[in-house]
Design a protein around this motif. Structure first.
Motif, mmCIF file in Angstrom:
data_model
loop_
_atom_site.group_PDB
_atom_site.id
_atom_site.type_symbol
_atom_site.label_atom_id
_atom_site.label_comp_id
_atom_site.label_asym_id
_atom_site.label_seq_id
_atom_site.Cartn_x
_atom_site.Cartn_y
_atom_site.Cartn_z
ATOM 1 N N GLY A 106 107.210 58.178 26.936
ATOM 2 C CA GLY A 106 107.598 57.443 28.399
ATOM 3 C C GLY A 106 108.703 56.878 27.809
ATOM 4 O O GLY A 106 109.884 57.108 28.390
ATOM 5 N N ARG A 107 108.892 56.650 26.757
ATOM 6 C CA ARG A 107 110.974 55.969 26.008
ATOM 7 C C ARG A 107 111.111 57.324 26.551
ATOM 8 O O ARG A 107 112.962 56.597 26.208
ATOM 9 N N ASP A 163 112.710 57.880 29.819
ATOM 10 C CA ASP A 163 113.109 55.928 30.885
ATOM 11 C C ASP A 163 114.688 56.605 30.344
ATOM 12 O O ASP A 163 115.283 55.586 30.794
ATOM 13 N N ARG A 188 119.770 58.866 35.254
ATOM 14 C CA ARG A 188 118.750 58.658 36.423
ATOM 15 C C ARG A 188 120.291 59.074 37.754
ATOM 16 O O ARG A 188 120.619 58.533 37.958
ATOM 17 N N LEU A 219 111.180 55.822 40.000
ATOM 18 C CA LEU A 219 110.480 55.930 38.529
ATOM 19 C C LEU A 219 109.287 55.764 38.746
ATOM 20 O O LEU A 219 108.354 55.159 38.287
ATOM 21 N N GLU A 249 108.815 57.697 35.310
ATOM 22 C CA GLU A 249 108.014 57.903 33.997
ATOM 23 C C GLU A 249 106.655 57.158 33.127
ATOM 24 O O GLU A 249 105.430 57.689 32.929
ATOM 25 N N TRP A 250 106.976 55.639 33.901
ATOM 26 C CA TRP A 250 105.395 54.715 33.025
ATOM 27 C C TRP A 250 104.390 55.179 33.832
ATOM 28 O O TRP A 250 103.869 54.939 33.728
ATOM 29 N N VAL A 293 106.535 49.327 34.383
ATOM 30 C CA VAL A 293 107.529 49.390 33.541
ATOM 31 C C VAL A 293 107.590 49.847 31.834
ATOM 32 O O VAL A 293 106.037 49.567 31.778
ATOM 33 N N ALA A 294 108.250 50.055 31.468
ATOM 34 C CA ALA A 294 107.974 49.928 30.040
ATOM 35 C C ALA A 294 107.481 48.809 29.223
ATOM 36 O O ALA A 294 106.574 49.286 28.401
ATOM 37 N N ARG A 302 112.556 46.854 22.076
ATOM 38 C CA ARG A 302 113.562 48.094 22.647
ATOM 39 C C ARG A 302 114.197 48.299 21.025
ATOM 40 O O ARG A 302 114.169 49.560 20.390
ATOM 41 N N VAL A 355 106.234 63.071 36.270
ATOM 42 C CA VAL A 355 107.198 62.600 36.282
ATOM 43 C C VAL A 355 108.537 63.358 37.821
ATOM 44 O O VAL A 355 108.572 64.751 37.624
ATOM 45 N N GLN A 373 113.689 67.368 30.799
ATOM 46 C CA GLN A 373 112.308 65.913 30.765
ATOM 47 C C GLN A 373 111.609 67.391 30.125
ATOM 48 O O GLN A 373 110.418 66.788 29.516
#
Length: 323
Positions: A29-30, A33, A37, A43, A45-46, A67-68, A128, A184, A200
């Protein structure tokens, strides 16, 4: 062997492998992300990480709004989530402690030390900057535990149940990691096979520590067919589904008693599953639909795990109708 000892070894191993998978899933995921983009791109990914972790129904907010930060907290630190990293290492240690006399001192110390170190790490803020280092540490500790098992345990029934837990969980987690790509979304259908699609797939391979293996094995540009072949059908890959089923079948051959009809029937079903996978091609997978095939594989594999627990006396008989 007592069924409670088999259960402790089996679940200890599953939780260690699940902890490793959650770290890999968050790393995927990280990485996704961080990709470039395009304006207006979804959005997703998460959201895909939440879905792949099997947490859609229990995630504290709408998965579509994930979200992350919220996903990382839920999958790392939330003790109410039985698949979070903290819950996994707690459960692994609990099960290891319950079968302490069935383990070598090296295996127990590896799990106990991992528990202590991760608890200390999780008392700190995971921003992060240090999230990546933490996820790397989780994976490294999982490898350490696996090494202690491999290098110090006798190849007997105890080792067999540890291996069964590992490979059932590995099969489930590899399929779920591959399925992240389905969720995704690309900005346009025309982007399939393009640069973003390539990036990806690359991040999925990196999360599986298989990007180098792809280059060594196929010697061509990365594509969806090659990734699926490596992580589903390639017997040389330690993370492939075929490798996992091979080990599951092999351990069951060693553990099954000819005098136990439930165990022999289970062995026949697993042999059938493995034979079908040996005959499968990437074309077959994509003809059915990768997401659809993976979803069925995950369901079938977890049914076999339940059947295994039932056959060896530590299950709950909770098998779905599609088994």
């Amino acid at each position: 062997m007592l069924s409670r000892t088999a259960a402790g070894l089996f679940w200890m191993s599953r939780y260690v492998e699940r902890m490793d998978f959650i770290a890999r899933l968050l790393d995927a995921g990280r990485r996704l992300d961080a990709l470039p983009r395009q304006e207006g791109a979804p959005l997703s990914e998460w959201t895909s990480v939440v879905i792949a972790s099997g947490s859609s129904a229990t995630f504290p907010t709408d998965p579509e709004a994930a979200v992350a930060k919220t996903v990382s907290e839920y999958l790392i630190r939330d003790e109410t989530n039985p698949s979070s990293i903290i819950a996994c290492i707690e459960a692994a240690r609990y099960n290891a402690k319950s079968v302490r006399t069935a383990l070598t001192s090296e295996v127990w110390e590896a799990i106990n030390q991992t528990h202590a170190e991760l608890k200390l790490d999780l008392a700190l803020e995971l921003d992060r900057t240090n999230l990546s280092a933490f996820l790397d540490k989780v994976r490294a500790r999982s490898i350490l535990i696996g090494g202690a098992v491999s290098e110090t345990m006798l190849r007997n029934d105890r080792h067999g149940f540890v291996q069964l837990g590992k490979w059932f969980e590995r099969a489930d987690s590899t399929a779920r990691l591959l399925d992240v790509k389905y969720h995704v979304l690309l900005p346009r259908v025309s982007d399939v096979g393009g640069g973003l699609d390539y990036l990806q797939w690359l991040q999925i391979l990196r999360a599986a520590n298989s990007a180098g293996a792809f280059r060594q094995t196929y010697g061509r540009n990365l594509d969806a067919e090659g990734v699926v072949d490596l992580l589903v059908l390639n017997s040389d890959s330690p993370r492939s589904l075929r490798t996992a089923l091979s080990h599951i079948y092999g351990e069951l051959v060693a553990l099954t008693s000819d005098q136990n009809p439930q165990q022999t029937a289970l062995l026949q079903r697993v042999r059938s599953d493995y034979t079908a996978l040996m005959d499968l091609t990437t074309g077959d997978v994509f003809a059915k639909g990768l997401h659809e095939w993976l979803t069925q594989f995950i369901m079938d594999t977890n049914n076999r795990a339940v059947e295994t627990a039932n056959a060896f006396g530590f299950g709950t008989d909770d098998v779905t109708a599609n088994s």
